[in-house]
Structures are given as C-alpha cells and as structure tokens.
Design an enzyme around this catalytic site. Sequence first.
Site: not given
Length: 103
Positions: A9-10
């Site tokens: 997840c960025d």
Amino acid sequence: MKLYGLKNCDTCRKALKELDNVTFVDVRDQGVPAQTLSRAFDQFGGALLNTLSTTWRGLDADERAKPPLELLTAHPTLMKRPLIEKDGALFLGWSDAVREALG
C-alpha cells in the site's frame, strides 16, 4: 507505535517512511487483534470499512450485508489504511491531521 496496513500500500509506505520507532503489522498476513479492531470500529464506525477497495468489489451482496466487524475479521484488507496505534490512541489514514497528531 504500531502501524496496521499492507506492505504494498503506497499510503502505508509513506507513513512508514515518515514515522520513527514503528512496528509494521501486515494485516493480510497477521490480521488485526480482535480487541484493536473492535476499538477502531467503535471510534471510526463505517469509515473503517474501505468500500472502494478491490476486495469490497469482489464480494457478493450476501457478503456485503454482513456486520462490518465480521467482514473486517474475515477480510482484513477491507480496512482503511493505515490504522496506527500509539500510546493507546488510534488514528486512521495518513492525513495532515494524523501526521500532526503523531508528530
């Protein structure tokens, strides 16, 4: 401090870069402790459930109708991320307000 999220997840990666002394918990592999998940739902309500996720889109109508805590327990990737626990307080997301509160 613990950060519950996904390793790919960025937003979680951004939070991890900016935070010091944080333990990362990958919810896909380790889940979220039931007590923490319950506290988070009590605090954030429906905002804890990410209805824009690919996991949500993959659920059928019967699954989506289940109580949110049951869904989050069965599918921890449905949780909005990151969920951060610091000194007993919970923070959801990585907004400016969360950054300031943790800074």
